[in-house]
Write a protein that holds these residues in place. Structure first.
Motif, PDB file in Angstrom:
ATOM      1  N   GLU A  35       0.846  -1.191   0.000  1.00 29.62           N
ATOM      2  CA  GLU A  35       0.000   0.000   0.000  1.00 29.62           C
ATOM      3  C   GLU A  35       0.883   1.243   0.000  1.00 29.62           C
ATOM      4  N   THR A  36       0.581   2.158  -0.901  1.00 28.40           N
ATOM      5  CA  THR A  36       1.314   3.417  -0.960  1.00 28.40           C
ATOM      6  C   THR A  36       0.317   4.563  -0.900  1.00 28.40           C
ATOM      7  N   GLU A  37       0.820   5.767  -0.793  1.00 25.41           N
ATOM      8  CA  GLU A  37      -0.047   6.952  -0.723  1.00 25.41           C
ATOM      9  C   GLU A  37      -0.850   7.114  -2.016  1.00 25.41           C
ATOM     10  N   GLU A  38      -0.284   6.684  -3.150  1.00 25.02           N
ATOM     11  CA  GLU A  38      -0.939   6.844  -4.436  1.00 25.02           C
ATOM     12  C   GLU A  38      -1.858   5.675  -4.798  1.00 25.02           C
ATOM     13  N   THR A  39      -1.823   4.611  -4.014  1.00 26.51           N
ATOM     14  CA  THR A  39      -2.577   3.412  -4.354  1.00 26.51           C
ATOM     15  C   THR A  39      -4.062   3.594  -4.099  1.00 26.51           C
ATOM     16  N   TYR A  40      -4.870   3.457  -5.145  1.00 29.29           N
ATOM     17  CA  TYR A  40      -6.315   3.444  -4.976  1.00 29.29           C
ATOM     18  C   TYR A  40      -6.988   3.024  -6.265  1.00 29.29           C
ATOM     19  N   TRP A  41      -8.198   2.579  -6.123  1.00 35.10           N
ATOM     20  CA  TRP A  41      -9.065   2.248  -7.248  1.00 35.10           C
ATOM     21  C   TRP A  41     -10.173   3.278  -7.258  1.00 35.10           C
ATOM     22  N   GLU A  42     -10.577   3.702  -8.434  1.00 35.88           N
ATOM     23  CA  GLU A  42     -11.690   4.639  -8.531  1.00 35.88           C
ATOM     24  C   GLU A  42     -12.728   4.071  -9.488  1.00 35.88           C
ATOM     25  N   PHE A  43     -13.968   4.053  -9.043  1.00 39.10           N
ATOM     26  CA  PHE A  43     -15.077   3.566  -9.847  1.00 39.10           C
ATOM     27  C   PHE A  43     -16.054   4.724 -10.030  1.00 39.10           C
ATOM     28  N   ARG A  44     -16.560   4.875 -11.236  1.00 35.55           N
ATOM     29  CA  ARG A  44     -17.557   5.912 -11.507  1.00 35.55           C
ATOM     30  C   ARG A  44     -18.861   5.225 -11.882  1.00 35.55           C
ATOM     31  N   VAL A  45     -19.928   5.615 -11.192  1.00 42.83           N
ATOM     32  CA  VAL A  45     -21.248   5.037 -11.418  1.00 42.83           C
ATOM     33  C   VAL A  45     -22.169   6.162 -11.872  1.00 42.83           C
ATOM     34  N   TYR A  46     -22.870   5.934 -12.981  1.00 45.94           N
ATOM     35  CA  TYR A  46     -23.788   6.932 -13.530  1.00 45.94           C
ATOM     36  C   TYR A  46     -25.207   6.393 -13.443  1.00 45.94           C
ATOM     37  N   CYS A  47     -26.090   7.137 -12.798  1.00 47.20           N
ATOM     38  CA  CYS A  47     -27.496   6.744 -12.667  1.00 47.20           C
ATOM     39  C   CYS A  47     -28.363   7.798 -13.349  1.00 47.20           C
ATOM     40  N   THR A  48     -29.202   7.349 -14.276  1.00 47.83           N
ATOM     41  CA  THR A  48     -30.174   8.249 -14.901  1.00 47.83           C
ATOM     42  C   THR A  48     -31.475   8.085 -14.143  1.00 47.83           C
ATOM     43  N   ILE A  49     -31.991   9.174 -13.600  1.00 48.18           N
ATOM     44  CA  ILE A  49     -33.223   9.106 -12.818  1.00 48.18           C
ATOM     45  C   ILE A  49     -34.406   9.492 -13.700  1.00 48.18           C
ATOM     46  N   PRO A  50     -35.628   9.233 -13.250  1.00 45.04           N
ATOM     47  CA  PRO A  50     -36.814   9.422 -14.100  1.00 45.04           C
ATOM     48  C   PRO A  50     -36.972  10.807 -14.728  1.00 45.04           C
ATOM     49  N   ASP A  51     -36.464  11.868 -14.103  1.00 46.79           N
ATOM     50  CA  ASP A  51     -36.620  13.200 -14.711  1.00 46.79           C
ATOM     51  C   ASP A  51     -35.600  13.460 -15.817  1.00 46.79           C
ATOM     52  N   GLY A  52     -34.761  12.452 -16.114  1.00 47.97           N
ATOM     53  CA  GLY A  52     -33.795  12.560 -17.205  1.00 47.97           C
ATOM     54  C   GLY A  52     -32.424  13.055 -16.811  1.00 47.97           C
ATOM     55  N   THR A  53     -32.242  13.508 -15.562  1.00 45.37           N
ATOM     56  CA  THR A  53     -30.923  13.964 -15.128  1.00 45.37           C
ATOM     57  C   THR A  53     -30.052  12.759 -14.780  1.00 45.37           C
ATOM     58  N   ILE A  54     -28.759  12.993 -14.826  1.00 46.73           N
ATOM     59  CA  ILE A  54     -27.791  11.933 -14.545  1.00 46.73           C
ATOM     60  C   ILE A  54     -26.999  12.321 -13.307  1.00 46.73           C
ATOM     61  N   THR A  55     -26.821  11.361 -12.395  1.00 42.24           N
ATOM     62  CA  THR A  55     -26.007  11.570 -11.197  1.00 42.24           C
ATOM     63  C   THR A  55     -24.746  10.731 -11.328  1.00 42.24           C
ATOM     64  N   GLU A  56     -23.593  11.368 -11.120  1.00 42.48           N
ATOM     65  CA  GLU A  56     -22.310  10.670 -11.142  1.00 42.48           C
ATOM     66  C   GLU A  56     -21.830  10.491  -9.712  1.00 42.48           C
ATOM     67  N   THR A  57     -21.465   9.262  -9.342  1.00 44.36           N
ATOM     68  CA  THR A  57     -20.872   8.987  -8.041  1.00 44.36           C
ATOM     69  C   THR A  57     -19.509   8.367  -8.273  1.00 44.36           C
ATOM     70  N   LYS A  58     -18.466   8.953  -7.660  1.00 47.61           N
ATOM     71  CA  LYS A  58     -17.120   8.393  -7.724  1.00 47.61           C
ATOM     72  C   LYS A  58     -16.852   7.687  -6.401  1.00 47.61           C
ATOM     73  N   LEU A  59     -16.510   6.422  -6.467  1.00 48.54           N
ATOM     74  CA  LEU A  59     -16.128   5.658  -5.288  1.00 48.54           C
ATOM     75  C   LEU A  59     -14.633   5.382  -5.379  1.00 48.54           C
ATOM     76  N   SER A  60     -13.875   5.692  -4.336  1.00 47.22           N
ATOM     77  CA  SER A  60     -12.440   5.432  -4.347  1.00 47.22           C
ATOM     78  C   SER A  60     -12.063   4.557  -3.161  1.00 47.22           C
ATOM     79  N   VAL A  61     -11.184   3.603  -3.443  1.00 46.83           N
ATOM     80  CA  VAL A  61     -10.736   2.633  -2.443  1.00 46.83           C
ATOM     81  C   VAL A  61      -9.229   2.784  -2.308  1.00 46.83           C
ATOM     82  N   ARG A  62      -8.744   2.933  -1.079  1.00 49.17           N
ATOM     83  CA  ARG A  62      -7.335   3.223  -0.824  1.00 49.17           C
ATOM     84  C   ARG A  62      -6.491   2.000  -0.507  1.00 49.17           C
ATOM     85  N   HIS A  63      -6.898   0.814  -0.914  1.00 50.79           N
ATOM     86  CA  HIS A  63      -6.016  -0.333  -0.684  1.00 50.79           C
ATOM     87  C   HIS A  63      -5.857  -1.118  -1.980  1.00 50.79           C
TER      88      HIS A  63
END
Length: 79
Positions: free
Chosen positions: A6-34
């Motif tokens: 494990e280093t300071e720079e070590t991480y995984w990043e996942f981006r999840v995009y959800c389209t909701i009924p009104d047509g807008t899109i929400t982006e969620t970034k999940l990052s894991v530090r191991h």
């Protein structure tokens, strides 16, 4: 047992995009530090809210939510 370093720079990043009924899109970034070794599995569980945002069940997972996300390089030109 092997352990990934494990280093300071070590991480995984996942981006999840959800389209909701009104047509807008929400982006969620999940990052894991191991780090993960090859063939190692890490399951992330999250709660999905009505606005498309995710809340991970693990407090060590970082979260960044953008409500009403717009895809890059898409511009609305008004003449």
């Amino acid at each position: 047992m092997l352990k990934a370093e494990e280093t300071e720079e070590t991480y995984w990043e996942f981006r999840v995009y959800c389209t909701i009924p009104d047509g807008t899109i929400t982006e969620t970034k999940l990052s894991v530090r191991h780090p993960l070794l090859p063939s190692e599995l890490d399951i992330l569980k999250a709660k999905v809210y009505g606005n498309g945002a995710l809340e991970p069940g693990d407090h060590t997972v970082g979260v960044s939510v953008t409500v009403d996300w717009e895809p890059g390089m898409d511009h609305e030109v008004i003449l």
